[in-house]
Design a protein around this motif. Structure first.
Motif, PDB file in Angstrom:
ATOM      1  N   GLU A 122     -10.523 -12.272   7.738  1.00  0.00           N
ATOM      2  CA  GLU A 122      -9.525 -11.446   7.062  1.00  0.00           C
ATOM      3  C   GLU A 122      -9.007 -12.183   5.832  1.00  0.00           C
ATOM      4  OE1 GLU A 122      -5.157  -9.689   8.010  1.00  0.00           O
ATOM      5  OE2 GLU A 122      -6.586  -9.721   9.642  1.00  0.00           O
ATOM      6  N   ASN A 147      -6.496 -11.771   2.019  1.00  0.00           N
ATOM      7  CA  ASN A 147      -5.344 -11.084   1.448  1.00  0.00           C
ATOM      8  C   ASN A 147      -5.629 -10.530   0.061  1.00  0.00           C
ATOM      9  OD1 ASN A 147      -3.611 -11.488   3.621  1.00  0.00           O
ATOM     10  ND2 ASN A 147      -3.074 -13.538   2.917  1.00  0.00           N
ATOM     11  N   ASP A 184      -6.507  -7.632  -0.825  1.00  0.00           N
ATOM     12  CA  ASP A 184      -6.090  -6.248  -1.022  1.00  0.00           C
ATOM     13  C   ASP A 184      -4.573  -6.080  -0.966  1.00  0.00           C
ATOM     14  OD1 ASP A 184      -5.983  -6.859   1.663  1.00  0.00           O
ATOM     15  OD2 ASP A 184      -6.558  -4.846   2.315  1.00  0.00           O
ATOM     16  N   LYS A 185      -3.834  -7.169  -0.850  1.00  0.00           N
ATOM     17  CA  LYS A 185      -2.378  -7.111  -0.791  1.00  0.00           C
ATOM     18  C   LYS A 185      -1.787  -7.650  -2.091  1.00  0.00           C
ATOM     19  CE  LYS A 185      -2.270  -7.579   4.158  1.00  0.00           C
ATOM     20  NZ  LYS A 185      -1.917  -8.406   5.282  1.00  0.00           N
ATOM     21  N   THR A 186      -0.723  -7.034  -2.527  1.00  0.00           N
ATOM     22  CA  THR A 186      -0.039  -7.485  -3.741  1.00  0.00           C
ATOM     23  C   THR A 186       0.832  -8.676  -3.407  1.00  0.00           C
ATOM     24  OG1 THR A 186      -0.005  -5.238  -4.600  1.00  0.00           O
ATOM     25  CG2 THR A 186       1.528  -6.802  -5.586  1.00  0.00           C
ATOM     26  N   MET A 187       0.663  -9.720  -4.165  1.00  0.00           N
ATOM     27  CA  MET A 187       1.455 -10.929  -3.981  1.00  0.00           C
ATOM     28  C   MET A 187       2.547 -10.969  -5.041  1.00  0.00           C
ATOM     29  SD  MET A 187      -0.004 -12.483  -1.450  1.00  0.00           S
ATOM     30  CE  MET A 187       0.590 -14.133  -1.532  1.00  0.00           C
TER      31      MET A 187
END
Length: 85
Positions: A3, A5, A7-10
Motif C-alpha cells: 500500500e 500514499n 493517491d492521497k493529498t499530503m
C-alpha cells in the motif's frame, strides 16, 4: 502489492508561513513609516489605492511584510474596524 500514499493529498506547511493578522501588519507598517518621518496614513492609502509597494518603506521590512497580505484583506480589515464590526 504494498500500500502506498500516492493517491492521497499530503499537506505541506513551510516553517515561517504562520498566519499573518492584517491588523498587526498595518500597525507594524504604520510604525515603520512613522519612524522614517513619513505620513503613515497617506502612504498606506497610496499603497492600497495603487498597489505600488514603493509607498511603503523598506525600514523594518515593512514593504516585505505588507506584500504578504492581499490588499483587499487589508481594506476589509480597515472597513470592519471603521464600522465597528
Amino acid at each position: 502489492m504494498s500500500e502506498n500514499n500516492y493517491d492521497k493529498t499530503m499537506m505541506f506547511k513551510a516553517t515561517g508561513d504562520e498566519e499573518l493578522n492584517p491588523k498587526d501588519v498595518l500597525v507594524a507598517v504604520y510604525n515603520s513609516l512613522e519612524e522614517k518621518g513619513y505620513n503613515p496614513i497617506n502612504q498606506i492609502v497610496g499603497y492600497l489605492l495603487s498597489g505600488d509597494p514603493a509607498y511603503i518603506t523598506s525600514h523594518n521590512d515593512a514593504r516585505t511584510l505588507i506584500k504578504k497580505i492581499e490588499r483587499d484583506d487589508l481594506m476589509e480589515e480597515l472597513v470592519k474596524k471603521y464600522l465597528g464590526k
